[in-house]
Design an enzyme around this catalytic site. Structure first.
Site, PDB file in Angstrom:
ATOM      1  N   LYS A   1       0.831  -1.210   0.000  1.00 59.43           N
ATOM      2  CA  LYS A   1       0.000   0.000   0.000  1.00 59.43           C
ATOM      3  C   LYS A   1       0.862   1.254   0.000  1.00 59.43           C
ATOM      4  CE  LYS A   1      -4.111  -1.711   2.394  1.00 59.43           C
ATOM      5  NZ  LYS A   1      -5.053  -1.466   1.279  1.00 59.43           N
TER       6      LYS A   1
ATOM      7  N   ARG B   1     -10.762 -11.219   1.180  1.00 59.25           N
ATOM      8  CA  ARG B   1     -11.556 -12.287   0.565  1.00 59.25           C
ATOM      9  C   ARG B   1     -10.838 -13.630   0.630  1.00 59.25           C
ATOM     10  NH1 ARG B   1     -11.596  -8.826  -4.880  1.00 59.25           N
ATOM     11  NH2 ARG B   1     -11.329  -7.190  -3.316  1.00 59.25           N
TER      12      ARG B   1
HETATM   13  N1  BES Z   1      -8.445  -3.485   3.931  1.00 61.33           N
HETATM   14  C1  BES Z   1      -8.522  -3.065   2.590  1.00 61.33           C
HETATM   15  C2  BES Z   1      -9.790  -2.282   2.289  1.00 61.33           C
HETATM   16  C3  BES Z   1      -9.787  -0.843   2.702  1.00 61.33           C
HETATM   17  C4  BES Z   1      -9.038   0.089   2.003  1.00 61.33           C
HETATM   18  C5  BES Z   1     -10.568  -0.434   3.744  1.00 61.33           C
HETATM   19  C6  BES Z   1      -9.080   1.422   2.375  1.00 61.33           C
HETATM   20  C7  BES Z   1     -10.606   0.896   4.104  1.00 61.33           C
HETATM   21  C8  BES Z   1      -9.854   1.824   3.426  1.00 61.33           C
HETATM   22  C9  BES Z   1      -8.502  -4.277   1.663  1.00 61.33           C
HETATM   23  O1  BES Z   1      -7.766  -5.359   2.089  1.00 61.33           O
HETATM   24  C10 BES Z   1      -7.921  -3.824   0.382  1.00 61.33           C
HETATM   25  O2  BES Z   1      -6.770  -3.500   0.361  1.00 61.33           O
HETATM   26  N2  BES Z   1      -8.726  -3.812  -0.672  1.00 61.33           N
HETATM   27  C11 BES Z   1      -8.296  -3.371  -1.948  1.00 61.33           C
HETATM   28  C12 BES Z   1      -8.787  -4.358  -2.981  1.00 61.33           C
HETATM   29  C13 BES Z   1      -8.200  -4.147  -4.350  1.00 61.33           C
HETATM   30  C14 BES Z   1      -6.729  -4.498  -4.344  1.00 61.33           C
HETATM   31  C15 BES Z   1      -8.954  -5.020  -5.313  1.00 61.33           C
HETATM   32  C16 BES Z   1      -8.880  -1.984  -2.205  1.00 61.33           C
HETATM   33  O3  BES Z   1     -10.042  -1.760  -1.885  1.00 61.33           O
HETATM   34  O4  BES Z   1      -8.146  -1.138  -2.719  1.00 61.33           O
HETATM   35 MN    MN Z   2      -5.724  -5.217   1.505  1.00 62.42          MN
END
Ligand code: BES
Ligand code: MN
Ligand code: ZN
Length: 495
Positions: free
Chosen positions: A279, A353
């Site tokens: 991230k 997921r």
């Molecule tokens: N934990 C995150 C989701 C999230 C992101 C919650 C920002 C709150 C704020 C999750 O694991 C994630 O990283 N999801 C990605 C999925 C993508 C890579 C398909 C996302 O939402 O960017």
């Molecule tokens: Mn994630």
């Protein structure tokens, strides 16, 4: 906090703080006009000053009022009579609780028996009084060297509304208190940092809960046990971390053992770096909240046990830390889930997921009546709904409808997105049965589509709480959602 019901004249109640409502435009409520009479117009003085007019949630303190035993009077604005629905009343009770908690009062009495809520019955207010008060008294200081001073309040009483049965009121006070405490437990778990709240810490928390409640049994599966079950997907998330993943199972028995359970499954990523698909650094600290689904499950299980609900409920937490490391899963890696389906991991940041799918497959053995997973799953849910909604998707229309209704009832709202078949092909993979991402569009829906492949045989709903579970900014912190909604659901189900 101790809760009780007091009858008799409110001016005689020996509380540190007497809470009295006033309608908008300074229209005195029954209680306020009574006090006005016995106190030689003490309220009129405040109102004439123009400082307080009874706007919704407005508060004003009066000290040493003649003819009144309480040390303080807290005037609270109810706003317009016609507009005092549950949502407005909850706001008012939140403001009231905050104002009471700010004083040094150790005891408070709410004289609100005459207040009518447009869309709820008389007992609802009592339950909400307790819930909002517990909620407002929460303070985080676990990891501060200077402990914060907690609100002094120790006991709260209310005047019974005309016609309300005492036992019924006592029950709803207890209920509201239990829900408020559970919300705080979820907040606390969410707020703890990732170096404290690890998968092992969560497993411990579950064990403590089980030790305290005879009706809860717990089982913690180690990585070795998960490997034996074939949980290649869940384990792939933990591969880059030194923290051992845990599958935590909480089994609450409130009904006959043959009664099929309701199952809750929580995403428990105790920190989400994104893994090799790392991230951006900005606000990455907030990814300690990536276990808020798990927190809501643990807290709800505790509440269900405290309220002795006459149903069976199973809570499952899929706990892991998502880290990059030499053993971490790489984009393009293919893993085999417990269901036998193979998954091409195209983005290691879509890890929620991956842990949930194996937990959902594991849940099948309990023959759930319904199964609900709760997860901070997608940034897309935040983009679409901000902090207001628990975003819900389901393969069962009736369950979906019930959950929306429970969201409205508990003021912990859910909004449904479609789970149309047309979205499923976005998850096609050239090399495995399914890919773990569906491209940049419709992210919340494709995440749910992924989960739906593992719940085909179940009545299942998914709650994406990425927006609702925590607040960003200066007031950063977990909200305790969607414990209120989950409790509303479970309290209205039958064995
Ligand atoms: N934990 C995150 C989701 C999230 C992101 C919650 C920002 C709150 C704020 C999750 O694991 C994630 O990283 N999801 C990605 C999925 C993508 C890579 C398909 C996302 O939402 O960017
Ligand atoms: Mn994630
Ligand atoms: Zn995540």
């Amino acid at each position: 906090m101790r809760y009780s019901i007091k009858s008799g004249a409110i001016e005689k109640v020996a509380a540190d703080c007497l809470v009295v409502p006033v309608w908008g435009k300074s229209a005195l409520s029954t209680e306020a006009s009574h006090l006005e009479k016995v106190s030689d117009k003490a309220l009129g003085v405040v109102i004439k000053s123009g400082d307080f007019s009874g706007k919704l949630g407005e508060t004003s303190l009066l000290y040493k009022t003649s003819g009144v035993s309480a040390r303080r009077i807290l005037l609270v604005g109810l706003g317009e009579r016609k507009k005092l629905n549950a949502r407005a009343a909850a706001k008012m009770l939140e403001a009231t609780a905050k104002a009471v908690a700010k004083t040094q009062s150790e005891s408070a009495h709410y004289a609100m028996a005459s207040v009518e809520i447009t869309d709820r019955d008389t007992t609802w207010l009592a339950a909400r009084v307790a819930q909002e008060l517990e909620d407002a008294c929460y303070r985080y200081d676990t990891t501060k060297s200077q402990k914060v001073t907690k609100p002094a309040l120790k006991s709260l009483s209310i005047t019974a509304p005309a016609g309300a049965r005492r036992k019924g009121l006592e029950d709803v006070l207890k209920q509201g208190q239990a829900i408020g405490k559970a919300i705080n437990r979820a907040k606390q778990l969410g707020n703890l940092p990732g170096n404290v709240c690890t998968p092992t810490f969560l497993a411990n928390e579950a064990q403590v809960l089980a030790a305290k409640n005879k009706s809860i049994a717990t089982q913690i599966l180690s990585e070795k046990q998960m490997a034996r079950l074939g949980m290649g997907s869940l384990l792939s998330v933990a591969a880059g971390s030194a923290e051992e993943a845990k599958l935590i199972v909480l089994n609450y028995q409130g009904a006959n053992s043959s009664s099929r359970p309701y199952v809750l499954v929580g995403k428990g990523i105790t920190f989400d770096t994104g893994g090799i698909s790392l991230k951006q650094p900005a606000a990455m600290d907030e990814m300690k909240f990536d276990m808020c689904g798990a927190a809501s499950v643990v807290a709800t299980m505790g509440c269900v046990a405290e309220l002795k609900l006459p149903i069976n409920v199973i809570g499952i937490v899929a706990a892991a830390e998502n880290m990059p490391g030499s053993k971490a899963t790489k984009p393009g890696d293919i893993v085999t889930s417990m269901s036998g389906k193979t998954i091409e991991i195209l983005n290691t940041d879509a890890e929620g997921r991956l842990v949930l799918c194996d937990a959902l497959t594991y849940a099948e053995r309990f023959k759930p009546r319904t199964i609900i997973d709760i997860a901070t799953l997608t940034g897309a849910a935040v983009a679409a709904f901000g902090s207001q909604a628990n975003v819900m998707l389901s393969n069962d229309d009736k369950l979906a409808q019930t959950l929306v209704q429970c969201g409205e009832e508990s003021l912990d709202r859910a909004w449904q997105l479609p789970l149309w078949d047309e979205y499923q092909s976005l998850l096609n993979s050239n090399f495995a049965d399914i890919a773990n991402i569906g491209g940049p569009r419709a992210g919340t829906i494709t995440a749910a589509c992924f989960l739906s492949r593992f719940t085909e045989k179940q009545k299942w709903a998914h709650l994406d709480i990425a927006g609702s579970a925590w607040q960003s900014g200066a007031q950063k912190g977990a909200t305790g959602r969607p414990v209120g909604m989950l409790m509303q659901y479970l309290m209205t189900q039958k064995a």
